[in-house]
Design a protein around this motif. Structure first.
Motif, mmCIF file in Angstrom:
data_model
loop_
_atom_site.group_PDB
_atom_site.id
_atom_site.type_symbol
_atom_site.label_atom_id
_atom_site.label_comp_id
_atom_site.label_asym_id
_atom_site.label_seq_id
_atom_site.Cartn_x
_atom_site.Cartn_y
_atom_site.Cartn_z
ATOM 1 N N ASP A 32 0.828 -1.205 0.000
ATOM 2 C CA ASP A 32 0.000 0.000 0.000
ATOM 3 C C ASP A 32 0.866 1.261 0.000
ATOM 4 O OD1 ASP A 32 -2.241 -1.616 0.015
ATOM 5 O OD2 ASP A 32 -2.658 -1.335 2.159
ATOM 6 N N ALA A 33 1.940 1.256 0.812
ATOM 7 C CA ALA A 33 2.825 2.419 0.888
ATOM 8 C C ALA A 33 3.531 2.649 -0.443
ATOM 9 C CB ALA A 33 3.850 2.232 2.008
ATOM 10 N N VAL A 34 3.991 1.575 -1.080
ATOM 11 C CA VAL A 34 4.671 1.702 -2.378
ATOM 12 C C VAL A 34 3.682 2.134 -3.451
ATOM 13 C CG1 VAL A 34 5.819 0.374 -4.200
ATOM 14 C CG2 VAL A 34 6.539 0.106 -1.824
ATOM 15 N N SER A 35 2.488 1.595 -3.433
ATOM 16 C CA SER A 35 1.481 1.927 -4.450
ATOM 17 C C SER A 35 1.002 3.369 -4.340
ATOM 18 C CB SER A 35 0.282 0.988 -4.317
ATOM 19 O OG SER A 35 0.672 -0.344 -4.537
ATOM 20 N N ALA A 36 1.083 3.950 -3.157
ATOM 21 C CA ALA A 36 0.615 5.318 -2.958
ATOM 22 C C ALA A 36 1.499 6.329 -3.680
ATOM 23 C CB ALA A 36 0.560 5.646 -1.465
ATOM 24 N N VAL A 37 2.767 6.009 -3.879
ATOM 25 C CA VAL A 37 3.689 6.968 -4.505
ATOM 26 C C VAL A 37 3.314 7.229 -5.965
ATOM 27 C CG1 VAL A 37 6.093 7.457 -5.090
ATOM 28 C CG2 VAL A 37 5.542 6.429 -2.884
ATOM 29 N N PRO A 38 3.232 6.206 -6.826
ATOM 30 C CA PRO A 38 2.863 6.517 -8.218
ATOM 31 C C PRO A 38 1.419 6.993 -8.362
ATOM 32 C CG PRO A 38 3.261 4.155 -7.949
ATOM 33 C CD PRO A 38 3.600 4.822 -6.659
ATOM 34 N N ALA A 39 0.574 6.715 -7.381
ATOM 35 C CA ALA A 39 -0.820 7.150 -7.439
ATOM 36 C C ALA A 39 -0.991 8.603 -6.989
ATOM 37 C CB ALA A 39 -1.687 6.242 -6.567
ATOM 38 N N ALA A 40 0.042 9.173 -6.387
ATOM 39 C CA ALA A 40 -0.049 10.560 -5.909
ATOM 40 C C ALA A 40 -0.213 11.511 -7.095
ATOM 41 C CB ALA A 40 1.210 10.920 -5.118
ATOM 42 N N ASP A 42 1.038 14.337 -7.678
ATOM 43 C CA ASP A 42 2.258 15.035 -8.089
ATOM 44 C C ASP A 42 3.383 14.077 -8.472
ATOM 45 O OD1 ASP A 42 2.756 14.084 -5.504
ATOM 46 O OD2 ASP A 42 4.169 15.700 -5.091
ATOM 47 N N ALA A 43 3.070 12.794 -8.637
ATOM 48 C CA ALA A 43 4.100 11.796 -8.938
ATOM 49 C C ALA A 43 4.777 12.095 -10.275
ATOM 50 C CB ALA A 43 3.490 10.405 -8.971
ATOM 51 N N GLN A 44 6.093 11.971 -10.266
ATOM 52 C CA GLN A 44 6.877 12.159 -11.482
ATOM 53 C C GLN A 44 7.779 10.945 -11.645
ATOM 54 O OE1 GLN A 44 8.912 15.896 -11.104
ATOM 55 N NE2 GLN A 44 7.103 17.053 -11.686
ATOM 56 N N ALA A 45 7.888 10.455 -12.875
ATOM 57 C CA ALA A 45 8.691 9.268 -13.154
ATOM 58 C C ALA A 45 9.856 9.612 -14.075
ATOM 59 C CB ALA A 45 7.835 8.189 -13.791
ATOM 60 N N VAL A 46 10.972 8.956 -13.822
ATOM 61 C CA VAL A 46 12.146 9.057 -14.672
ATOM 62 C C VAL A 46 12.560 7.641 -15.029
ATOM 63 C CG1 VAL A 46 14.550 9.815 -14.823
ATOM 64 C CG2 VAL A 46 12.893 11.177 -13.548
ATOM 65 N N HIS A 47 12.744 7.380 -16.320
ATOM 66 C CA HIS A 47 13.118 6.054 -16.802
ATOM 67 C C HIS A 47 14.520 6.113 -17.377
ATOM 68 C CE1 HIS A 47 8.840 5.061 -16.525
ATOM 69 N NE2 HIS A 47 8.616 6.198 -17.167
ATOM 70 N N ALA A 48 15.275 5.023 -17.225
ATOM 71 C CA ALA A 48 16.618 4.975 -17.794
ATOM 72 C C ALA A 48 16.998 3.534 -18.097
ATOM 73 C CB ALA A 48 17.627 5.582 -16.822
ATOM 74 N N LYS A 49 17.970 3.395 -18.966
ATOM 75 C CA LYS A 49 18.557 2.088 -19.260
ATOM 76 C C LYS A 49 20.016 2.168 -18.842
ATOM 77 C CE LYS A 49 19.107 -1.340 -22.881
ATOM 78 N NZ LYS A 49 18.836 -1.684 -24.281
ATOM 79 N N THR A 50 20.451 1.229 -18.017
ATOM 80 C CA THR A 50 21.814 1.256 -17.516
ATOM 81 C C THR A 50 22.768 0.627 -18.528
ATOM 82 O OG1 THR A 50 21.597 -0.879 -16.400
ATOM 83 C CG2 THR A 50 20.974 1.085 -15.137
ATOM 84 N N ALA A 51 24.055 0.780 -18.277
ATOM 85 C CA ALA A 51 25.074 0.238 -19.176
ATOM 86 C C ALA A 51 24.994 -1.279 -19.297
ATOM 87 C CB ALA A 51 26.462 0.651 -18.689
ATOM 88 N N ASN A 52 24.508 -1.953 -18.239
ATOM 89 C CA ASN A 52 24.424 -3.413 -18.292
ATOM 90 C C ASN A 52 23.076 -3.893 -18.829
ATOM 91 O OD1 ASN A 52 22.668 -3.039 -16.177
ATOM 92 N ND2 ASN A 52 23.978 -3.977 -14.627
ATOM 93 N N GLN A 63 4.469 15.193 -2.241
ATOM 94 C CA GLN A 63 3.369 15.096 -1.276
ATOM 95 C C GLN A 63 3.544 13.894 -0.355
ATOM 96 O OE1 GLN A 63 -0.357 15.050 -3.378
ATOM 97 N NE2 GLN A 63 -0.245 17.213 -3.941
ATOM 98 N N GLN A 64 3.982 12.774 -0.911
ATOM 99 C CA GLN A 64 4.194 11.573 -0.108
ATOM 100 C C GLN A 64 5.526 11.635 0.639
ATOM 101 O OE1 GLN A 64 2.155 8.752 0.230
ATOM 102 N NE2 GLN A 64 0.601 9.926 -0.833
ATOM 103 N N GLY A 65 6.452 12.439 0.122
ATOM 104 C CA GLY A 65 7.785 12.497 0.722
ATOM 105 C C GLY A 65 8.552 11.201 0.503
ATOM 106 N N LYS A 66 8.246 10.516 -0.612
ATOM 107 C CA LYS A 66 8.849 9.213 -0.873
ATOM 108 C C LYS A 66 9.171 9.057 -2.350
ATOM 109 C CE LYS A 66 6.235 6.964 2.784
ATOM 110 N NZ LYS A 66 5.197 5.997 3.099
ATOM 111 N N ALA A 67 10.020 8.091 -2.624
ATOM 112 C CA ALA A 67 10.337 7.710 -4.000
ATOM 113 C C ALA A 67 10.373 6.190 -4.066
ATOM 114 C CB ALA A 67 11.677 8.280 -4.424
ATOM 115 N N VAL A 68 10.044 5.665 -5.228
ATOM 116 C CA VAL A 68 10.053 4.220 -5.447
ATOM 117 C C VAL A 68 10.994 3.940 -6.617
ATOM 118 C CG1 VAL A 68 8.673 2.213 -6.113
ATOM 119 C CG2 VAL A 68 7.698 3.945 -4.609
ATOM 120 N N PHE A 69 11.901 2.993 -6.426
ATOM 121 C CA PHE A 69 12.848 2.590 -7.463
ATOM 122 C C PHE A 69 12.492 1.186 -7.909
ATOM 123 C CE2 PHE A 69 16.616 0.095 -8.525
ATOM 124 C CZ PHE A 69 17.146 0.838 -9.562
#
Length: 98
Positions: A32-40, A42-52, A63-69
């Motif tokens: 529930d805590a993790v799901s609340a972040v993208p549902a907020a 003001d949620a903003q997402a950043v996507h990337a592809k790593t070297a590997n 608003q949540q004061g949290k980030a999910v990776f």
């Protein structure tokens, strides 16, 4: 004697069941805590592809004061005691002294 053994088994199973229920409640709270972040709102997402080759996303909410990776296609964990490569390197040719 058999009644005492069966009674002990029943008590242990009840305790195990209560422990599993507790773990399930904790897992649901974390989900529930993790799901609340993208549902907020003001949620903003950043996507990337790593070297590997791993695909990563970070979703943050002020608003949540949290980030999910999250990560997908992570390389396998190294086996303890086995050497692992950190990638390849190239060395530029050195100038020869005159």
């Amino acid at each position: 004697m058999a009644v005492a053994v069966l009674g002990g088994v029943a008590v242990r199973q009840t305790q195990n069941g209560q422990g599993l229920e507790q773990q399930a409640r904790q897992a649901q709270q974390q989900l529930d805590a993790v799901s609340a972040v993208p549902a907020a709102p003001d949620a903003q997402a950043v996507h990337a592809k790593t070297a590997n080759g791993a695909l990563t996303t970070v979703v943050a909410s002020d608003q949540q004061g949290k980030a999910v990776f999250t990560a997908f296609r992570l390389p396998a964990r190294p086996v303890p005691g086995r050497p692992t490569s950190c990638g390849s390197t190239t060395t530029a040719p050195r100038a020869r002294p005159d």
